[in-house]
Design a protein around this motif. Structure first.
Motif, short mmCIF file in Angstrom:
data_model
loop_
_atom_site.label_atom_id
_atom_site.label_comp_id
_atom_site.label_asym_id
_atom_site.label_seq_id
_atom_site.Cartn_x
_atom_site.Cartn_y
_atom_site.Cartn_z
N ILE A 283 0.85 -1.20 0.00
CA ILE A 283 0.00 0.00 0.00
C ILE A 283 0.88 1.24 0.00
O ILE A 283 1.83 1.34 0.79
N ARG A 284 0.59 2.19 -0.88
CA ARG A 284 1.39 3.40 -0.99
C ARG A 284 1.20 4.29 0.23
O ARG A 284 0.07 4.67 0.57
N VAL A 285 2.29 4.62 0.89
CA VAL A 285 2.24 5.59 1.98
C VAL A 285 2.05 6.97 1.35
O VAL A 285 2.82 7.38 0.50
N THR A 286 0.98 7.68 1.77
CA THR A 286 0.59 8.92 1.11
C THR A 286 0.65 10.08 2.09
O THR A 286 -0.26 10.27 2.91
N LEU B 78 -8.71 11.50 0.60
CA LEU B 78 -7.85 10.37 0.90
C LEU B 78 -7.59 9.55 -0.36
O LEU B 78 -8.45 9.46 -1.25
N ASN B 79 -6.42 8.97 -0.42
CA ASN B 79 -6.05 8.10 -1.54
C ASN B 79 -6.56 6.69 -1.26
O ASN B 79 -6.42 6.18 -0.15
N VAL B 80 -7.19 6.06 -2.26
CA VAL B 80 -7.61 4.66 -2.11
C VAL B 80 -7.17 3.90 -3.35
O VAL B 80 -7.08 4.45 -4.45
N ASN B 81 -6.89 2.63 -3.17
CA ASN B 81 -6.48 1.77 -4.28
C ASN B 81 -7.62 1.60 -5.27
O ASN B 81 -8.77 1.39 -4.87
N ALA B 82 -7.32 1.67 -6.57
CA ALA B 82 -8.36 1.59 -7.59
C ALA B 82 -9.05 0.23 -7.58
O ALA B 82 -10.26 0.13 -7.83
#
Length: 893
Positions: free
Chosen positions: A145-148, A234-238
């Motif tokens: 998971i990308r740390v954002t 917030l960033n979420v995985n596609a």
């Protein structure tokens, strides 16, 4: 050849007359059976008009070029049976937008022109990585998971909006109304703020904006961004976003667009056409090649589909194949569905409800006497051994009569599937189950059946006569085939069955002919058969002839390779393996002992060392072991008695042959595994070269004679392999090893005082590893080994000439893609350091310095020569060959 442009124009002119404004429909010139059909129709915005209706008709006709008109109409009817937002959720990765925008938008336009509205959600991972790299920010990931942080989120949000607009504008250019939806759909809270920072966990999906877009005639194009109740983006995985959308919308299709076009079976290197989770999930998850990203993907898809209606399915495909996947029975990528689990019965008492069985048999019968005929048929089953296959709702029912005393083949006498059964593909599932149980099968079908090629796909041979076609598989004996031909051509249906079910069963019971096979295959029964192949359609000659089926039907992962990949070894082995180590005095032997000590399923029984014979083995806690001085005769006797499952040869080069010969001579019931750490068998074609990251793991899993690669050679091959197709000359490898690589026998190469403030070159040409690397990669390399003062660890600096100009980023991406999911290979941007790899179990590759000409790159690779260069790799090979998980007992960083 079929020119789509001219065909479409002609159809449109006939539909509306030459004075009408024609939509600009175009495509590539392709063979009829080819898949890639790019349709674009420019039209005025607004409600459906005669133009748009005619456009749909034209597109349907063009779509029929990749499948039958029946298929197209059936699937369109199916997709149109639900509300617009329930047709499909399509997840688009960032790489698809960058590399395949034309194919993607053409495919989406195609769907829109036949009145379908897929919901599209996209990511932009690769583009974000590049932007961050250009900004000097190294992307950080935790558990994938990308740390954002705030800076990353700002870059990501701007990028997502740009990519969304790019996709929307391209669709608009093609005459498709598209609406960007960049907020208001996904609500979320923090996934783990301390660990991931501004990454969200979706807790609610608002489908209002999606419905509004579709009601306005627009394709909804969503970004995978979410907001907290306080408005924090917030960033979420596609992939996650697409899954949550699917849970809310319950679509018929969830489509993941992939450059690879599907999931692959590493045993066969073939694309897995379909997976029925109810039948195959446990089997698939037990396969050695189902790991990392593939394993996680299948697990997540199962969890998703478990909460959706059985009519929902997941497709993993390339964007150019979207039309074929959705509108043809063969499909194009990997189709994953829950399916219906099959039950079998071998007696009428096995059926919980006999009346329900009769109802199923009646549903395909015609005439006033249908019920009475079925009653007699069921009574006839009491007179004959049979096996029935059916799912719980009995959407599918197949009945097979086993061989009789006069025949060696079985007969499929009933095969009935409802429309719902075809939608969930129980037909293929049932046939796969039958094929597992019955190696030889015969059945007949009417020649004019519109789904005849479905049966061709299932058969290995066929014969036609007087409007009937007899099919079979598994019958290779020429006498049996001759018997079938004679009986069929002489007696036709009178010998092979007719429409009278009672007579058929009575003939079978009396074994008058020994082969009573008649399958009622009406269009109602076999509609939407997924394994159908329209490109396989062929007219049947009225003269009797054999026909081999040459088509590839949509199969199943379990039928692609029904046998375990390990031969006689159990892939889920739980019995400890008895191990003997020959030559344990060296550094590698001790490293392997340490690994075996921590392995839950390895039982070290014997350790042989001439110098240490009689001493207690240290570092092994499972049992008390004393070093032995085993002779070749001892080894032969132990092998003959089946005392050892795996022999590990940790001897110097040229020494182990007598022991290997002894094992061969004493080969007992175990047929034990040998893993040789020396170079003695690395060039022997009868032995399997055990470098799992580059060699087909199935070959290692099936092998009993495995040659462990050299330490230098392992790192060098992994450092060069991704660029082999792009080589412009011979690579040069400058390698430096710690002095443990020189062994324990005293020499100038492992004399610390001699190495202090020094580096020693040796074997400047023709080193054994030079030959090994060249042989395995299939390209000539130059290898220059050195030894330095540190104890363990190797560093390679590899100069690689390139055929064409390439950038550092392109090369790094090649390596990342090639080793994606490999737990023991790490690709980094910076050149790796020896002190970072020492004591670790993998390989690190980095550097990727490209010369100003773009025609030469320098790649660096590091490896611990005692671990991944020897002992760890040996344990990988042992695990695979003995049926354990590949990384069992290996500490993973």
């Amino acid at each position: 050849m079929l020119t789509l442009r001219s065909t479409a124009s002609a159809v449109a002119r006939r539909a509306r007359g030459s004075a009408c404004r024609l939509p600009a429909i175009y495509g590539r010139t392709l063979p009829r059976a080819t898949i890639a059909v790019d349709i674009v129709a420019r039209r005025e915005y607004g409600s459906p008009s005669s133009d748009s209706i005619s456009t749909r008709s034209t597109v349907v006709q063009l779509l029929s070029n990749i499948g039958s008109k029946r298929e197209v109409q059936q699937y369109l009817s199916h997709f149109s049976s639900v509300s617009s937002q329930q047709f499909a959720v399509i997840k688009v990765g960032g790489a698809i937008i960058t590399e395949h925008l034309e194919s993607l938008t053409s495919a989406l336009a195609f769907l829109n022109h036949v009145g379908l509205f897929p919901v599209v959600v996209h990511g932009a991972g690769p583009q974000l990585n590049k932007l961050l790299e250009d900004a000097g920010v190294e992307p950080q990931f935790e558990e994938g998971i990308r740390v954002t942080d705030g800076k990353t989120l700002a870059v990501a949000r701007k990028l997502f909006l740009e990519e969304n607009l790019k996709l929307v504008e391209k669709l608009e250019e093609l005459g498709v109304r598209a609406r960007p939806i960049t907020s208001g759909v996904f609500s979320a809270d923090y996934l783990d703020k301390q660990k991931y920072d501004l990454v969200g966990r979706i807790n609610k999906v608002n489908k209002g904006p999606i419905e509004a877009a579709i009601n306005a005639g627009c394709l909804p194009i969503l970004t995978s961004m979410a907001e907290t109740p306080e408005g924090q983006v917030l960033n979420v995985n596609a992939d996650v976003a697409a899954g949550e959308l699917a849970r809310e919308l319950e679509p018929l299709k969830i489509v993941y667009l992939s450059e690879k076009g599907g999931l692959f079976n590493a045993d066969t290197n073939e694309k897995i056409s379909a997976i029925n989770l109810d039948e195959e999930y446990d089997h698939i998850m037990s396969q050695w090649w189902c790991r990392y990203g593939t394993r996680l993907k299948i697990k997540e898809i199962k969890e998703l589909l478990d909460g959706l209606p059985r009519t929902s399915s997941v497709a993993i495909i390339h964007p150019a194949d979207l039309q074929k996947e959705l509108f043809t029975d063969t499909g194009a990528g990997t189709l994953i569905r829950r399916g219906n689990k099959l039950t079998t019965a071998s007696a009428l008492s096995d059926f919980e409800d006999l009346e329900k069985l009769k109802d199923v048999l009646v549903r395909d019968r015609e005439g006033l006497d249908a019920r009475a005929t079925v009653d007699r048929y069921v009574e006839g089953l009491k007179l004959r051994e049979f096996k029935a296959y059916f799912d719980d709702p009995m959407d599918a029912l197949a009945i097979v009569l086993p061989p009789t005393s006069s025949t060696s083949f079985s007969n499929l006498v009933t095969f009935t599937i409802t429309k719902a059964g075809w939608l969930t593909n129980v037909a293929d599932n049932a046939f796969a189950a039958i094929k597992k149980d019955y190696p030889k099968l015969v059945w007949t079908v009417k020649e004019d059946d519109e789904n005849l090629t479905w049966f061709f796909d299932k058969a290995e041979g066929s014969l036609s006569k007087d409007g009937e076609v007899m099919f079979w598989y598994g019958i290779e004996n020429s006498d049996e085939i001759k018997e079938l031909m004679i009986e069929f051509t002489k007696h036709g249906r009178s010998m092979l069955g007719d429409s009278n079910l009672e007579a058929r069963l009575q003939r079978a019971a009396m074994a008058a002919s020994g082969m009573s096979a008649s399958v009622k295959a009406s269009s109602a029964q076999v509609q939407q058969a997924r394994a159908f192949s329209t490109s396989a359609r062929r007219p049947l000659s009225k003269s009797s002839r054999l026909t081999r089926s040459s088509t590839l039907s949509r199969g199943y992962a379990t039928t692609t390779n029904p046998n375990p990949p390990f031969g006689n070894k159990n892939s889920s082995n739980t019995q400890p393996a008895k191990v003997a180590l020959i030559g344990a005095r060296g550094y590698t032997g001790q490293a392997l002992i340490n690994l075996l000590n921590a392995h839950p399923n390895m039982d070290l029984r014997h350790v042989s060392s001439r110098e240490l014979a009689g001493q207690k083995l240290k570092g092994y806690d499972k049992r008390d072991i004393t070093y032995e001085n085993l002779t070749a005769e001892d080894v032969r006797r132990m092998e003959q008695n089946g005392e050892i499952d795996c022999w590990v040869m940790a001897l110097p080069n040229g020494v182990c042959k007598p022991f290997v010969d002894a094992i061969e001579e004493g080969r007992g019931p175990q047929n034990s595994v040998i893993v040789d750490l020396s170079a003695d068998y690395r060039f022997d074609s009868k032995w399997t070269y055990g470098l799992p990251e580059l060699v087909n793991r199935a070959d290692i899993a099936k092998a009993t004679r495995i040659s462990n690669p050299g330490c230098y050679a392992t790192a060098a091959q992994l450092g060069i392999a991704p660029l082999v197709p792009f080589l412009g000359g011979s690579p040069t490898i400058f390698g430096v090893s710690g002095y443990s690589g020189a062994g324990t026998k005293p020499s100038p190469k492992n004399d610390v005082q001699n190495l202090l403030d020094n580096i020693i070159p040796y074997s400047l040409t023709d080193h054994i590893h030079e030959r090994e690397i060249s042989t395995q990669l299939g390209v000539e390399v130059a290898f220059i080994p050195h030894v330095a003062v540190w104890f363990q660890g190797i560093h390679h600096t590899i100069n690689i000439p390139l055929r064409d100009s390439m950038t550092s980023r392109d090369i790094r991406q090649l390596y990342q893609e090639r080793y994606a999911g490999e737990k023991l290979v790490k690709v980094t941007g910076e050149p790796p350091l020896v002190k970072a790899i020492s004591g670790k179990h993998g390989v690190q590759i980095g550097g990727f310095g490209v010369h100003s000409s773009g025609k030469r790159v320098v790649v660096c690779a590091t490896i611990d020569n005692l671990l991944k260069g020897a002992a760890t790799q040996c344990l990988q090979n042992m695990n695979l060959a003995l049926g354990f998980a590949e990384y069992e007992g290996i500490p993973l960083d």
